[in-house]
Design a protein around this motif. Structure first.
Motif, PDB file in Angstrom:
ATOM      1  N   ILE A 132      -1.180 126.315   9.017  1.00 29.77           N
ATOM      2  CA  ILE A 132      -0.716 127.276  10.024  1.00 29.77           C
ATOM      3  C   ILE A 132      -0.370 128.609   9.364  1.00 29.77           C
ATOM      4  CG2 ILE A 132       1.159 127.764  11.646  1.00 29.77           C
ATOM      5  CD1 ILE A 132       1.100 124.669  12.254  1.00 29.77           C
ATOM      6  N   ARG A 133       0.278 128.532   8.217  1.00 30.13           N
ATOM      7  CA  ARG A 133       0.658 129.755   7.494  1.00 30.13           C
ATOM      8  C   ARG A 133      -0.575 130.562   7.087  1.00 30.13           C
ATOM      9  NH1 ARG A 133       3.811 127.452   4.046  1.00 30.13           N
ATOM     10  NH2 ARG A 133       2.272 127.049   2.447  1.00 30.13           N
ATOM     11  N   ASN A 134      -1.658 129.863   6.758  1.00 28.64           N
ATOM     12  CA  ASN A 134      -2.873 130.534   6.293  1.00 28.64           C
ATOM     13  C   ASN A 134      -3.975 130.542   7.350  1.00 28.64           C
ATOM     14  OD1 ASN A 134      -2.037 131.142   3.526  1.00 28.64           O
ATOM     15  ND2 ASN A 134      -1.887 128.920   3.367  1.00 28.64           N
ATOM     16  N   ALA A 135      -3.562 130.411   8.606  1.00 29.31           N
ATOM     17  CA  ALA A 135      -4.535 130.398   9.701  1.00 29.31           C
ATOM     18  C   ALA A 135      -5.200 131.764   9.851  1.00 29.31           C
ATOM     19  CB  ALA A 135      -3.851 130.011  11.003  1.00 29.31           C
ATOM     20  N   HIS A 136      -6.484 131.729  10.031  1.00 29.75           N
ATOM     21  CA  HIS A 136      -7.264 132.935  10.318  1.00 29.75           C
ATOM     22  C   HIS A 136      -7.942 132.665  11.661  1.00 29.75           C
ATOM     23  CE1 HIS A 136      -9.535 136.576   9.428  1.00 29.75           C
ATOM     24  NE2 HIS A 136     -10.573 135.951   9.935  1.00 29.75           N
ATOM     25  N   ILE A 137      -7.459 133.343  12.689  1.00 26.59           N
ATOM     26  CA  ILE A 137      -7.942 133.088  14.050  1.00 26.59           C
ATOM     27  C   ILE A 137      -9.350 133.648  14.221  1.00 26.59           C
ATOM     28  CG2 ILE A 137      -7.515 133.449  16.514  1.00 26.59           C
ATOM     29  CD1 ILE A 137      -5.472 131.621  15.085  1.00 26.59           C
ATOM     30  N   ILE A 138     -10.219 132.811  14.762  1.00 31.10           N
ATOM     31  CA  ILE A 138     -11.602 133.200  15.036  1.00 31.10           C
ATOM     32  C   ILE A 138     -11.604 134.097  16.261  1.00 31.10           C
ATOM     33  CG2 ILE A 138     -13.897 132.366  15.636  1.00 31.10           C
ATOM     34  CD1 ILE A 138     -12.988 129.637  14.392  1.00 31.10           C
ATOM     35  N   GLU A 139     -12.113 135.296  16.104  1.00 33.61           N
ATOM     36  CA  GLU A 139     -12.171 136.267  17.202  1.00 33.61           C
ATOM     37  C   GLU A 139     -13.513 136.170  17.909  1.00 33.61           C
ATOM     38  OE1 GLU A 139      -9.581 138.163  18.003  1.00 33.61           O
ATOM     39  OE2 GLU A 139      -8.397 137.526  16.287  1.00 33.61           O
ATOM     40  N   GLU A 140     -13.501 136.483  19.209  1.00 29.68           N
ATOM     41  CA  GLU A 140     -14.757 136.546  19.964  1.00 29.68           C
ATOM     42  C   GLU A 140     -15.595 137.701  19.430  1.00 29.68           C
ATOM     43  OE1 GLU A 140     -16.509 135.019  22.547  1.00 29.68           O
ATOM     44  OE2 GLU A 140     -15.157 133.394  22.072  1.00 29.68           O
ATOM     45  N   ASP A 141     -16.864 137.460  19.257  1.00 29.88           N
ATOM     46  CA  ASP A 141     -17.793 138.462  18.732  1.00 29.88           C
ATOM     47  C   ASP A 141     -18.717 138.905  19.869  1.00 29.88           C
ATOM     48  OD1 ASP A 141     -19.311 140.063  17.147  1.00 29.88           O
ATOM     49  OD2 ASP A 141     -20.231 138.455  15.994  1.00 29.88           O
ATOM     50  N   GLY A 142     -18.202 139.711  20.773  1.00 32.40           N
ATOM     51  CA  GLY A 142     -18.936 140.116  21.971  1.00 32.40           C
ATOM     52  C   GLY A 142     -20.222 140.868  21.696  1.00 32.40           C
ATOM     53  N   ASP A 143     -20.284 141.642  20.622  1.00 37.27           N
ATOM     54  CA  ASP A 143     -21.467 142.448  20.333  1.00 37.27           C
ATOM     55  C   ASP A 143     -22.670 141.613  19.905  1.00 37.27           C
ATOM     56  OD1 ASP A 143     -19.980 144.680  20.921  1.00 37.27           O
ATOM     57  OD2 ASP A 143     -19.504 145.120  18.828  1.00 37.27           O
ATOM     58  N   ASN A 144     -22.414 140.522  19.203  1.00 35.15           N
ATOM     59  CA  ASN A 144     -23.500 139.702  18.684  1.00 35.15           C
ATOM     60  C   ASN A 144     -23.490 138.324  19.336  1.00 35.15           C
ATOM     61  OD1 ASN A 144     -24.426 141.652  16.785  1.00 35.15           O
ATOM     62  ND2 ASN A 144     -22.681 141.161  15.497  1.00 35.15           N
ATOM     63  N   SER A 145     -23.528 138.302  20.657  1.00 36.88           N
ATOM     64  CA  SER A 145     -23.363 137.044  21.370  1.00 36.88           C
ATOM     65  C   SER A 145     -24.525 136.076  21.164  1.00 36.88           C
ATOM     66  CB  SER A 145     -23.162 137.305  22.861  1.00 36.88           C
ATOM     67  OG  SER A 145     -24.277 137.974  23.391  1.00 36.88           O
ATOM     68  N   SER A 146     -25.672 136.549  20.716  1.00 34.26           N
ATOM     69  CA  SER A 146     -26.806 135.641  20.534  1.00 34.26           C
ATOM     70  C   SER A 146     -26.951 135.171  19.086  1.00 34.26           C
ATOM     71  CB  SER A 146     -28.100 136.315  20.999  1.00 34.26           C
ATOM     72  OG  SER A 146     -28.395 137.411  20.156  1.00 34.26           O
ATOM     73  N   ILE A 147     -26.045 135.584  18.216  1.00 39.39           N
ATOM     74  CA  ILE A 147     -26.098 135.178  16.811  1.00 39.39           C
ATOM     75  C   ILE A 147     -25.111 134.040  16.583  1.00 39.39           C
ATOM     76  CG2 ILE A 147     -25.697 135.898  14.425  1.00 39.39           C
ATOM     77  CD1 ILE A 147     -26.533 138.726  15.271  1.00 39.39           C
ATOM     78  N   VAL A 148     -25.577 132.972  15.949  1.00 35.31           N
ATOM     79  CA  VAL A 148     -24.722 131.821  15.661  1.00 35.31           C
ATOM     80  C   VAL A 148     -23.687 132.219  14.611  1.00 35.31           C
ATOM     81  CG1 VAL A 148     -24.632 129.439  14.830  1.00 35.31           C
ATOM     82  CG2 VAL A 148     -26.611 130.226  16.157  1.00 35.31           C
ATOM     83  N   SER A 149     -22.401 132.036  14.953  1.00 35.83           N
ATOM     84  CA  SER A 149     -21.324 132.350  14.014  1.00 35.83           C
ATOM     85  C   SER A 149     -20.126 131.456  14.320  1.00 35.83           C
ATOM     86  CB  SER A 149     -20.941 133.831  14.111  1.00 35.83           C
ATOM     87  OG  SER A 149     -20.482 134.139  15.414  1.00 35.83           O
ATOM     88  N   LEU A 150     -19.118 131.572  13.496  1.00 36.75           N
ATOM     89  CA  LEU A 150     -17.896 130.807  13.642  1.00 36.75           C
ATOM     90  C   LEU A 150     -17.304 131.041  15.027  1.00 36.75           C
ATOM     91  CD1 LEU A 150     -16.145 128.979  11.867  1.00 36.75           C
ATOM     92  CD2 LEU A 150     -14.918 130.998  11.132  1.00 36.75           C
ATOM     93  N   GLY A 151     -16.965 129.947  15.714  1.00 39.51           N
ATOM     94  CA  GLY A 151     -16.390 130.038  17.053  1.00 39.51           C
ATOM     95  C   GLY A 151     -17.402 129.961  18.174  1.00 39.51           C
ATOM     96  N   LYS A 152     -18.677 130.030  17.855  1.00 33.19           N
ATOM     97  CA  LYS A 152     -19.734 129.986  18.876  1.00 33.19           C
ATOM     98  C   LYS A 152     -20.188 128.553  19.132  1.00 33.19           C
ATOM     99  CE  LYS A 152     -20.437 134.488  19.350  1.00 33.19           C
ATOM    100  NZ  LYS A 152     -21.551 135.255  18.858  1.00 33.19           N
ATOM    101  N   THR A 153     -20.677 128.334  20.337  1.00 32.88           N
ATOM    102  CA  THR A 153     -21.300 127.064  20.695  1.00 32.88           C
ATOM    103  C   THR A 153     -22.799 127.281  20.640  1.00 32.88           C
ATOM    104  OG1 THR A 153     -19.438 126.437  22.095  1.00 32.88           O
ATOM    105  CG2 THR A 153     -21.527 125.311  22.497  1.00 32.88           C
ATOM    106  N   VAL A 154     -23.472 126.403  19.911  1.00 33.15           N
ATOM    107  CA  VAL A 154     -24.919 126.530  19.740  1.00 33.15           C
ATOM    108  C   VAL A 154     -25.598 125.268  20.272  1.00 33.15           C
ATOM    109  CG1 VAL A 154     -24.833 125.705  17.352  1.00 33.15           C
ATOM    110  CG2 VAL A 154     -26.786 127.015  18.097  1.00 33.15           C
ATOM    111  N   THR A 155     -26.658 125.490  21.043  1.00 36.28           N
ATOM    112  CA  THR A 155     -27.474 124.395  21.554  1.00 36.28           C
ATOM    113  C   THR A 155     -28.824 124.494  20.864  1.00 36.28           C
ATOM    114  OG1 THR A 155     -26.363 124.594  23.696  1.00 36.28           O
ATOM    115  CG2 THR A 155     -28.400 123.325  23.642  1.00 36.28           C
TER     116      THR A 155
END
Length: 157
Positions: free
Chosen positions: A71-94
């Motif tokens: 928790i102390r070293n948590a880095h929250i994954i932010e929404e990446d609205g600009d690159n919505s079609s690129i697979v990245s941390l926090g994204k759901t990929v099918t």
């Protein structure tokens, strides 16, 4: 020495905070009570109930320390609205396996909240590493314990 960042969603961090609160306020007290009861049984050198309670206490305290560090070293994954079609941390990929077309869906999360049964895979996993940075329509080779498979990304959200 800098501590390792633990990537997680806001939801994942809240889940860890709830677990930590439970361990500190309820579970810790339960274990202390078990130790007290086990002590009342007499000779501690031959008291398996006492040994078991002490082992459980060590586990609970270790988990508390682990959660506090995460928790102390948590880095929250932010929404990446600009690159919505690129697979990245926090994204759901099918994606579909080639050539048979069996479709699978996973959300890529930090290892702290990975749970493959719930469709959440760690960003450190071979699957996630192979998919990261790719986009819809890309075909990717993924190393699995059963051998390499080829997949095509069909959706990123």
């Amino acid at each position: 020495m800098t501590e390792e960042k633990h990537y997680m969603t806001t939801e994942g961090k809240e889940k860890l905070e709830k677990e930590l609160e439970y361990l500190k306020t309820e579970r810790r007290k339960e274990v202390v009570e078990r130790i007290k009861v086990a002590r009342s049984f007499g000779d501690l050198s031959e008291n398996s109930e006492y040994d078991s309670a002490k082992e459980e206490q060590a586990f609970v305290e270790g988990r508390i320390n682990q959660l506090e560090k995460m928790i102390r070293n948590a880095h929250i994954i932010e929404e990446d609205g600009d690159n919505s079609s690129i697979v990245s941390l926090g994204k759901t990929v099918t994606f579909k396996e080639l050539p048979d077309g069996e479709e699978e869906e996973y959300t890529i999360v930090g290892r702290a909240e990975a749970d493959p049964i719930e469709g959440k895979i760690s960003n450190d996993s071979p699957m996630a590493q192979s998919l990261m940075g790719k986009t819809i329509g890309d075909q990717v080779s993924v190393s699995t314990p059963g051998g390499d498979i080829r997949v095509e990304i069909t959706k990123v959200s």
